[in-house]
Design a protein around this motif. Sequence first.
Motif, PDB file in Angstrom:
ATOM      1  N   GLU A   1      37.183   1.224 -40.839  1.00  0.00           N
ATOM      2  CA  GLU A   1      37.783   2.163 -41.910  1.00  0.00           C
ATOM      3  C   GLU A   1      37.427   2.018 -43.425  1.00  0.00           C
ATOM      4  OE1 GLU A   1      41.939   1.340 -41.238  1.00  0.00           O
ATOM      5  OE2 GLU A   1      41.986   2.531 -39.610  1.00  0.00           O
ATOM      6  N   ALA A   2      37.007   0.744 -43.659  1.00  0.00           N
ATOM      7  CA  ALA A   2      36.215   0.574 -45.139  1.00  0.00           C
ATOM      8  C   ALA A   2      35.155   1.055 -45.110  1.00  0.00           C
ATOM      9  CB  ALA A   2      36.070  -1.249 -45.142  1.00  0.00           C
ATOM     10  N   ALA A   3      34.343   1.221 -43.845  1.00  0.00           N
ATOM     11  CA  ALA A   3      32.994   1.876 -43.984  1.00  0.00           C
ATOM     12  C   ALA A   3      33.065   3.451 -43.838  1.00  0.00           C
ATOM     13  CB  ALA A   3      32.177   1.428 -42.994  1.00  0.00           C
ATOM     14  N   GLY A   4      34.422   4.035 -43.623  1.00  0.00           N
ATOM     15  CA  GLY A   4      34.559   5.466 -43.501  1.00  0.00           C
ATOM     16  C   GLY A   4      34.543   5.948 -42.080  1.00  0.00           C
ATOM     17  N   ALA A   5      34.655   4.973 -41.127  1.00  0.00           N
ATOM     18  CA  ALA A   5      34.676   5.279 -40.042  1.00  0.00           C
ATOM     19  C   ALA A   5      36.047   4.967 -39.154  1.00  0.00           C
ATOM     20  CB  ALA A   5      33.445   4.862 -39.191  1.00  0.00           C
ATOM     21  N   SER A   6      36.015   5.135 -37.863  1.00  0.00           N
ATOM     22  CA  SER A   6      37.230   4.481 -37.048  1.00  0.00           C
ATOM     23  C   SER A   6      36.847   4.123 -35.809  1.00  0.00           C
ATOM     24  CB  SER A   6      38.248   5.495 -36.887  1.00  0.00           C
ATOM     25  OG  SER A   6      37.818   6.522 -35.847  1.00  0.00           O
ATOM     26  N   LEU A   7      37.743   3.495 -34.902  1.00  0.00           N
ATOM     27  CA  LEU A   7      37.420   3.026 -33.597  1.00  0.00           C
ATOM     28  C   LEU A   7      36.768   4.308 -32.806  1.00  0.00           C
ATOM     29  CD1 LEU A   7      40.403   1.118 -32.911  1.00  0.00           C
ATOM     30  CD2 LEU A   7      38.302   0.160 -33.122  1.00  0.00           C
ATOM     31  N   ASN A   8      37.100   5.411 -33.054  1.00  0.00           N
ATOM     32  CA  ASN A   8      36.851   6.528 -32.161  1.00  0.00           C
ATOM     33  C   ASN A   8      35.264   6.649 -32.333  1.00  0.00           C
ATOM     34  OD1 ASN A   8      39.183   7.623 -31.287  1.00  0.00           O
ATOM     35  ND2 ASN A   8      39.581   8.636 -33.225  1.00  0.00           N
ATOM     36  N   ASN A   9      34.540   6.088 -33.392  1.00  0.00           N
ATOM     37  CA  ASN A   9      33.168   6.163 -33.606  1.00  0.00           C
ATOM     38  C   ASN A   9      32.104   5.145 -32.878  1.00  0.00           C
ATOM     39  OD1 ASN A   9      34.604   7.163 -36.647  1.00  0.00           O
ATOM     40  ND2 ASN A   9      33.351   8.683 -35.506  1.00  0.00           N
ATOM     41  N   ILE A  10      32.895   4.385 -32.500  1.00  0.00           N
ATOM     42  CA  ILE A  10      31.955   3.310 -31.715  1.00  0.00           C
ATOM     43  C   ILE A  10      31.207   3.892 -30.386  1.00  0.00           C
ATOM     44  CG2 ILE A  10      32.300   0.961 -30.327  1.00  0.00           C
ATOM     45  CD1 ILE A  10      34.778   0.358 -31.713  1.00  0.00           C
ATOM     46  N   VAL A  11      30.041   3.491 -30.381  1.00  0.00           N
ATOM     47  CA  VAL A  11      29.146   3.866 -29.268  1.00  0.00           C
ATOM     48  C   VAL A  11      28.739   2.735 -28.442  1.00  0.00           C
ATOM     49  CG1 VAL A  11      28.343   5.889 -30.483  1.00  0.00           C
ATOM     50  CG2 VAL A  11      27.049   3.755 -30.810  1.00  0.00           C
TER      51      VAL A  11
ATOM     52  N   ALA B   1      43.967  -5.318 -22.196  1.00  0.00           N
ATOM     53  CA  ALA B   1      44.297  -5.319 -23.491  1.00  0.00           C
ATOM     54  C   ALA B   1      43.393  -4.282 -24.406  1.00  0.00           C
ATOM     55  CB  ALA B   1      44.374  -6.685 -24.258  1.00  0.00           C
ATOM     56  N   ARG B   2      42.253  -4.353 -24.122  1.00  0.00           N
ATOM     57  CA  ARG B   2      41.055  -3.561 -24.735  1.00  0.00           C
ATOM     58  C   ARG B   2      41.275  -1.978 -24.363  1.00  0.00           C
ATOM     59  NH1 ARG B   2      35.007  -3.826 -23.002  1.00  0.00           N
ATOM     60  NH2 ARG B   2      35.973  -2.997 -21.204  1.00  0.00           N
ATOM     61  N   THR B   3      41.616  -1.951 -23.269  1.00  0.00           N
ATOM     62  CA  THR B   3      41.959  -0.332 -22.672  1.00  0.00           C
ATOM     63  C   THR B   3      43.260   0.149 -23.592  1.00  0.00           C
ATOM     64  OG1 THR B   3      40.862  -0.674 -20.647  1.00  0.00           O
ATOM     65  CG2 THR B   3      42.565   1.021 -20.849  1.00  0.00           C
ATOM     66  N   GLN B   4      44.129  -0.795 -23.494  1.00  0.00           N
ATOM     67  CA  GLN B   4      45.557  -0.232 -24.078  1.00  0.00           C
ATOM     68  C   GLN B   4      45.431  -0.279 -25.465  1.00  0.00           C
ATOM     69  OE1 GLN B   4      48.376  -3.611 -24.280  1.00  0.00           O
ATOM     70  NE2 GLN B   4      50.165  -2.216 -24.400  1.00  0.00           N
ATOM     71  N   PHE B   5      44.657  -0.818 -26.256  1.00  0.00           N
ATOM     72  CA  PHE B   5      44.296  -0.903 -27.462  1.00  0.00           C
ATOM     73  C   PHE B   5      43.403   0.516 -27.831  1.00  0.00           C
ATOM     74  CE2 PHE B   5      42.707  -1.350 -32.104  1.00  0.00           C
ATOM     75  CZ  PHE B   5      43.654  -2.043 -32.559  1.00  0.00           C
ATOM     76  N   LEU B   6      42.459   0.551 -26.932  1.00  0.00           N
ATOM     77  CA  LEU B   6      41.362   1.786 -27.479  1.00  0.00           C
ATOM     78  C   LEU B   6      41.770   3.193 -26.745  1.00  0.00           C
ATOM     79  CD1 LEU B   6      38.244   0.094 -26.863  1.00  0.00           C
ATOM     80  CD2 LEU B   6      39.149   0.455 -29.012  1.00  0.00           C
ATOM     81  N   GLY B   7      42.911   2.873 -25.973  1.00  0.00           N
ATOM     82  CA  GLY B   7      43.394   4.277 -25.304  1.00  0.00           C
ATOM     83  C   GLY B   7      42.313   4.845 -24.470  1.00  0.00           C
ATOM     84  N   GLY B   8      41.703   6.161 -24.551  1.00  0.00           N
ATOM     85  CA  GLY B   8      40.853   6.820 -23.798  1.00  0.00           C
ATOM     86  C   GLY B   8      39.297   6.518 -24.254  1.00  0.00           C
ATOM     87  N   LEU B   9      39.202   5.638 -25.269  1.00  0.00           N
ATOM     88  CA  LEU B   9      37.860   5.696 -25.843  1.00  0.00           C
ATOM     89  C   LEU B   9      37.103   4.763 -24.636  1.00  0.00           C
ATOM     90  CD1 LEU B   9      38.451   4.735 -29.364  1.00  0.00           C
ATOM     91  CD2 LEU B   9      37.762   6.735 -28.543  1.00  0.00           C
TER      92      LEU B   9
ATOM     93  N   ALA C   1      28.896   1.482 -34.491  1.00  0.00           N
ATOM     94  CA  ALA C   1      29.555   3.041 -34.528  1.00  0.00           C
ATOM     95  C   ALA C   1      28.584   3.872 -35.303  1.00  0.00           C
ATOM     96  CB  ALA C   1      30.686   2.640 -35.301  1.00  0.00           C
ATOM     97  N   LEU C   2      28.742   5.171 -34.821  1.00  0.00           N
ATOM     98  CA  LEU C   2      28.232   6.349 -35.553  1.00  0.00           C
ATOM     99  C   LEU C   2      28.958   6.765 -36.586  1.00  0.00           C
ATOM    100  CD1 LEU C   2      25.598   7.811 -35.580  1.00  0.00           C
ATOM    101  CD2 LEU C   2      26.540   9.333 -33.705  1.00  0.00           C
ATOM    102  N   LYS C   3      28.831   6.716 -37.737  1.00  0.00           N
ATOM    103  CA  LYS C   3      29.603   7.250 -38.993  1.00  0.00           C
ATOM    104  C   LYS C   3      29.554   8.870 -38.979  1.00  0.00           C
ATOM    105  CE  LYS C   3      30.744   7.359 -43.761  1.00  0.00           C
ATOM    106  NZ  LYS C   3      30.433   6.882 -45.142  1.00  0.00           N
ATOM    107  N   PRO C   4      30.860   9.409 -38.776  1.00  0.00           N
ATOM    108  CA  PRO C   4      31.079  10.833 -38.683  1.00  0.00           C
ATOM    109  C   PRO C   4      30.454  11.832 -39.675  1.00  0.00           C
ATOM    110  CG  PRO C   4      32.991   9.768 -39.449  1.00  0.00           C
ATOM    111  CD  PRO C   4      32.328   8.796 -39.094  1.00  0.00           C
TER     112      PRO C   4
END
Length: 111
Positions: A47-57, A75-83, A108-111
Amino acid sequence: FVQGKKIGPLIYVSGQVALDRNGNVVGAGDIGAQTRQALENMQTVLEAAGASLNNIVKMNSYITDASVYRDFSAARTQFLGGLRPASTVVVVAALAFEGLMVEIEAIALKP
């Protein structure tokens, strides 16, 4: 310590562990709690870099005990959801601080 580095559109997040803001281990002996804390820390860096967990590749995870892999994964699946980033999990003898069971790094790839 550098928690993340942006190079062009890529964000390299240093290994995140289960330490709170005061440097205390969170979830001693509980891989699920430690995984969630490490991912919360990663979320903060992104978030400090302008991205989110959704941007992890790509995500690399290091755990200290193969017998807790299923709990870690849950735990990782629970936290990340469908990522579902490309990921690797490696079992290591130890991490930098006593009591840590997991360390997670990501690209991560910044949006």
